[in-house]
Enzyme design. Structure first.
Site, PDB file in Angstrom:
ATOM      1  N   THR A 185     -77.869 -12.554  55.147  1.00 56.52           N
ATOM      2  CA  THR A 185     -76.599 -12.479  54.417  1.00 56.52           C
ATOM      3  C   THR A 185     -75.512 -12.961  55.362  1.00 56.52           C
ATOM      4  OG1 THR A 185     -75.938 -10.319  55.235  1.00 56.52           O
ATOM      5  CG2 THR A 185     -77.344 -10.358  53.314  1.00 56.52           C
ATOM      6  N   GLU A 331     -78.969  -7.098  50.474  1.00 58.29           N
ATOM      7  CA  GLU A 331     -79.448  -5.854  51.099  1.00 58.29           C
ATOM      8  C   GLU A 331     -80.137  -4.929  50.107  1.00 58.29           C
ATOM      9  OE1 GLU A 331     -76.548  -7.289  51.593  1.00 58.29           O
ATOM     10  OE2 GLU A 331     -75.816  -7.028  53.638  1.00 58.29           O
ATOM     11  N   LYS A 440     -66.250 -15.436  47.786  1.00 57.43           N
ATOM     12  CA  LYS A 440     -67.480 -15.758  47.070  1.00 57.43           C
ATOM     13  C   LYS A 440     -67.208 -16.861  46.051  1.00 57.43           C
ATOM     14  CE  LYS A 440     -71.782 -13.865  46.120  1.00 57.43           C
ATOM     15  NZ  LYS A 440     -72.639 -12.794  45.665  1.00 57.43           N
ATOM     16  N   TRP A 445     -71.414 -17.182  49.566  1.00 57.29           N
ATOM     17  CA  TRP A 445     -70.368 -16.678  50.449  1.00 57.29           C
ATOM     18  C   TRP A 445     -69.777 -17.771  51.330  1.00 57.29           C
ATOM     19  CZ3 TRP A 445     -68.615 -12.299  49.079  1.00 57.29           C
ATOM     20  CH2 TRP A 445     -69.441 -11.272  48.650  1.00 57.29           C
TER      21      TRP A 445
HETATM   22  P1  ADP Z   1     -75.970 -11.722  45.121  1.00 53.04           P
HETATM   23  O1  ADP Z   1     -75.125 -12.959  45.144  1.00 53.04           O
HETATM   24  O2  ADP Z   1     -77.370 -11.998  44.696  1.00 53.04           O
HETATM   25  O3  ADP Z   1     -75.330 -10.622  44.342  1.00 53.04           O
HETATM   26  P2  ADP Z   1     -75.167 -11.340  47.897  1.00 53.04           P
HETATM   27  O4  ADP Z   1     -75.738 -10.472  48.946  1.00 53.04           O
HETATM   28  O5  ADP Z   1     -74.927 -12.777  48.223  1.00 53.04           O
HETATM   29  O6  ADP Z   1     -76.109 -11.192  46.654  1.00 53.04           O
HETATM   30  O7  ADP Z   1     -73.786 -10.767  47.406  1.00 53.04           O
HETATM   31  C1  ADP Z   1     -73.612  -9.412  47.087  1.00 53.04           C
HETATM   32  C2  ADP Z   1     -72.175  -9.152  46.767  1.00 53.04           C
HETATM   33  O8  ADP Z   1     -71.742 -10.009  45.690  1.00 53.04           O
HETATM   34  C3  ADP Z   1     -71.846  -7.761  46.301  1.00 53.04           C
HETATM   35  O9  ADP Z   1     -71.713  -6.855  47.362  1.00 53.04           O
HETATM   36  C4  ADP Z   1     -70.538  -7.996  45.555  1.00 53.04           C
HETATM   37  O10 ADP Z   1     -69.427  -8.084  46.437  1.00 53.04           O
HETATM   38  C5  ADP Z   1     -70.766  -9.343  44.912  1.00 53.04           C
HETATM   39  N1  ADP Z   1     -71.322  -9.154  43.566  1.00 53.04           N
HETATM   40  C6  ADP Z   1     -72.608  -9.245  43.177  1.00 53.04           C
HETATM   41  N2  ADP Z   1     -72.729  -9.014  41.856  1.00 53.04           N
HETATM   42  C7  ADP Z   1     -71.492  -8.745  41.401  1.00 53.04           C
HETATM   43  C8  ADP Z   1     -70.964  -8.382  40.129  1.00 53.04           C
HETATM   44  N3  ADP Z   1     -71.728  -8.298  39.056  1.00 53.04           N
HETATM   45  N4  ADP Z   1     -69.642  -8.138  40.059  1.00 53.04           N
HETATM   46  C9  ADP Z   1     -68.833  -8.235  41.134  1.00 53.04           C
HETATM   47  N5  ADP Z   1     -69.278  -8.570  42.361  1.00 53.04           N
HETATM   48  C10 ADP Z   1     -70.588  -8.821  42.499  1.00 53.04           C
END
Ligand code: ADP
Length: 543
Positions: A185, A331, A440, A445
Site C-alpha cells: 500500500t 490491509e 485517491k 493513491w
Molecule cells: P481499495 O482501493 O481496494 O479500497 P486501498 O488500500 O488502495 O484499497 O485503499 C483503501 C482506502 O480507500 C480506504 O481506507 C478509504 O480511504 C478508501 N476507500 C475505499 N473504499 C471506499 C469507499 N467505499 N468510500 C470511501 N473511501 C473508500
C-alpha cells in the site's frame, strides 16, 4: 474440551482443485492487451497451473517462501500465476503498475522478488528502473508481440517457459497460515508497506466475498473483473469466482468506457466490480450512446472511493442497474463492509433507501469495526458521533512485511484505518473524512508527501504542500500550494510539470498550482491540510 473435526487446510490450491473438480467446464475469458479474445475452462486453467508450477520449480529454481512478482493486467495468465505461485509454497507478489517508478523499484527490492512476470506493454516501466533492481534473476514476458525486444536482461517468454513442461506436478504442502500473496500500500509518509496475505485468510476472504450479503456470487454468474489484479488481488475475485463456479471475464488493459460497454454487452456479463471513476465513465458513455440491446448487468459492486449517490441514482433510473457500495483496504484483503438494504428497509421511500445505500455499509462476518473518538473512547453507534474506524478480523493485517512499526495499530491490536466517520444504529458505517494524507485519484493513491518533497526540490520553490480536491471524474485530484523563494522569480505550473515528469507519470502530477505567501501550519508546525481544504472549498485558493 476440543472439537473432534478433521484438520483440512484452507489454501489457494484447495480452491483451484475444487473449481477444477466441481466446475471443470466453467470459462475464463480474457480480452488480451492486443484485443484478441482468449477462452478456456477451469479444467484447462488447472492443467496450465500445474505446468507453470513445474516450470517455476524445475526451470527457475523457485523455492517455498520465495517472492515471485507480477507486473501485469487482468487476464488468464495472471490468474494462473495467482494459483501456481502459492501452489509451490512461494508468494505471489502483485506489483501495482500505477505507482511512482521510485516506489516500484523500492517495492521490488524490498520484497526481494526473484522473478517478475511482466506484460510486454508494461516492460518500458521496468526498463527504466532495471539498473536499480537488485534481486530479480529473470523477467518472464506475458503477451509479447512477435517482434518483441527489450533492454532487460534474462528475458524468457511465457510460452517458452511452459514449453515441454509436464502437467504432472504434486502441489507443495503448505501450512494454511503460510503466506500466499503480497500487496504493497502507498505509505502516507515513507515508503510503501507490504501486506502479506496467508492461504487461510485468502480462502476465508473468498468465502466472504461470495456471500449473499457481500458480492453474492454463484455458478449462475458471469463476472467482469474490472478491479486490476495488481490492486488488492482484484478484491479477491479470481479466488472467489473459482470457489463459486462463476465465469470470469478479464479485460486486461481495456478500461476505457466504450471498450467496457462492448465487453459487458458481448460477453453477457451479469455482475462486475470496479471503482467509481470507471463506472462514472461507463454511465456517461451509455447516456450519450445508449446500447442498442439492454445490458444483462444485474448489479455492479463499487468501492475504493466513496460512491456518489448521483451515480447510483442515474444508473438505476436510466438503465435499471443498481450499484452496490463496498468499503475496504489493502490491509483488509480488502472486504470490510458492503451496503445492501436489509428487509427492514424495504418499506422506506426511495430517498431514504438511497441514503443508506450511499453509506459504506455493514461489517462482513469475520471482521469487526469500531469508531474511536479523539479521546480514545469508542463512539456510540448513533449515526452522529464521529471517530476513526478501527478494524480487526480474520483477513485483516496483523503486521506490515519486514517491520516492527506498530503506529497503525491500537494498543489492543486493532488496525487503524485512517478513515473517519460514523456508525448508525443499524451498523451502517459512513465515511465523512480521512485522517491519512493521500490523494485517491481514479482508485489509485498518489502520495501528497512524496509530491511535496519533489516540488520542493525545485530551486525556485521555498515551500509546497499538496492537498486532495474533489473531482467529478477522478474522485480526487492533487492541488499544489506553492510559496516561491523569491516572488520576482516565477516558476509556472507547466515548468513544474516538466520538472516532475522525470520521476512521476503524468496522471500523478497536480493539475493546478496555486501561489500563496505562506502555507497555513498547525500548532506543531506541520502543513495544516484541513485548513487548506477549507480554504479551497470556500474559494480562497484559486489557481
Ligand atoms: P481499495 O482501493 O481496494 O479500497 P486501498 O488500500 O488502495 O484499497 O485503499 C483503501 C482506502 O480507500 C480506504 O481506507 C478509504 O480511504 C478508501 N476507500 C475505499 N473504499 C471506499 C469507499 N467505499 N468510500 C470511501 N473511501 C473508500
Amino acid at each position: 474440551m476440543k472439537g473432534q473435526m478433521m484438520h483440512y487446510p484452507l489454501t489457494t490450491t484447495v480452491i483451484l482443485e475444487y473449481g477444477a473438480r466441481v466446475f471443470p467446464k466453467k470459462k475464463i475469458i480474457s480480452i488480451q492487451p492486443n484485443g484478441t479474445r482468449h477462452e478456456y475452462s477451469f479444467s484447462d486453467m488447472h492443467k496450465t497451473c500445474k505446468k507453470l508450477a513445474n516450470a517455476l520449480v524445475n526451470k527457475l529454481g523457485i523455492q517455498p517462501g520465495d517472492m515471485v512478482g507480477t507486473f501485469a493486467w487482468n487476464h488468464h495468465q495472471h490468474v494462473e500465476l495467482y494459483y501456481a505461485i502459492p501452489g509451490i509454497g512461494a508468494v505471489c507478489h502483485t506489483i501495482n503498475v500505477r505507482l511512482f517508478p521510485a516506489q516500484i523499484e523500492f517495492i521490488i527490492n524490498h520484497a526481494e522478488d526473484r522473478v517478475i512476470f511482466a506484460d510486454a506493454t508494461l516492460v518500458p516501466i521496468l526498463e527504466k528502473i532495471a539498473p536499480l533492481i537488485t534481486t530479480v534473476e529473470h523477467f518472464i514476458i506475458l503477451n509479447a508481440p512477435e517482434n518483441f525486444s527489450s533492454t532487460l536482461n534474462n528475458i524468457i517468454l511465457y510460452e517458452d517457459l511452459l514449453k515441454n513442461v509436464s502437467e504432472d506436478f504434486d502441489w507443495v504442502e503448505v501450512d494454511e497460515h503460510d503466506a500466499c500473496a503480497m500487496c504493497y500500500t502507498s505509505g502516507t509518509t515513507g515508503q510503501p508497506k507490504g501486506v502479506l496475505y496467508s492461504h487461510r485468510s485468502t480462502y476465508l476472504h473468498a468465502m466472504g466475498i461470495i456471500a449473499p450479503n457481500a458480492a453474492c456470487i454463484s455458478d449462475k454468474d458471469r463476472i467482469l473483473i474490472v478491479v486490476p489484479q495488481f490492486h488488492v488481488m482484484a478484491w479477491g475475485f479470481p479466488y472467489a469466482c473459482v470457489l463459486a463456479g462463476a465465469e470470469m471475464v478479464m479485460p486486461s488493459l481495456h478500461f476505457q468506457p466504450d471498450a467496457m460497454i462492448k465487453i459487458l454487452s458481448e460477453e453477457k456479463i451479469n455482475k462486475a466490480n470496479g471503482v467509481p471513476t470507471i463506472w462514472m465513465g461507463i454511465y456517461d458513455a451509455m447516456k450519450k450512446n445508449p446500447p442498442k440491446e439492454k445490458l444483462l448487468l444485474e448489479e455492479y459492486l463499487i468501492g475504493g472511493s466513496a460512491l456518489p449517490i448521483s451515480l447510483i441514482e442515474g444508473f438505476e433510473k436510466d438503465f435499471g442497474i443498481p450499484g452496490v457500495h463496498a468499503w475496504g483496504m489493502t490491509e483488509t484483503s480488502p472486504l470490510g463492509t458492503v451496503s445492501r438494504l436489509q428487509s427492514k428497509h424495504e418499506r422506506l421511500d426511495d430517498a431514504a433507501q438511497l441514503k443508506i445505500r450511499g453509506k459504506q455499509g455493514i461489517e462482513c462476518p469475520c471482521v469487526e469495526i469500531r469508531a474511536v473518538k479523539e479521546d480514545g473512547s469508542i463512539a456510540p453507534r448513533d449515526g452522529k458521533t464521529i471517530g476513526e474506524f478501527e478494524i480487526r478480523g480474520v483477513w485483516v493485517v496483523d503486521n506490515y512485511f519486514k517491520t516492527n512499526n506498530r503506529d497503525s495499530f491500537s494498543e489492543d491490536g486493532w488496525f487503524k484505518t485512517g478513515d473517519v466517520g460514523t456508525i448508525d444504529e443499524d451498523g451502517y458505517m459512513e465515511i465523512t473524512d480521512r485522517s491519512k494524507d493521500l490523494v485517491k485519484s481514479g482508485g489509485e493513491w498518489i502520495s501528497s508527501v512524496v509530491l511535496e518533497m519533489a516540488i520542493m526540490a525545485h530551486p525556485k520553490v521555498k515551500e509546497a504542500s499538496v492537498i486532495a480536491i474533489p473531482d467529478a471524474k477522478w474522485g480526487e485530484r492533487p492541488l499544489a500550494v506553492i510559496v516561491l523563494r523569491d516572488e520576482n522569480e516565477m516558476v509556472t505550473g507547466d515548468e513544474l510539470k516538466q520538472f516532475l515528469l522525470r520521476d512521476f507519470l503524468s496522471y500523478q502530477l497536480p493539475d493546478s498550482y496555486v501561489y500563496v505567501n505562506s502555507i497555513p501550519k498547525t500548532s506543531v508546525g506541520k502543513f495544516d491540510k484541513k485548513e487548506m481544504r477549507r480554504m479551497y472549498a470556500e474559494g480562497e485558493l484559486n489557481a
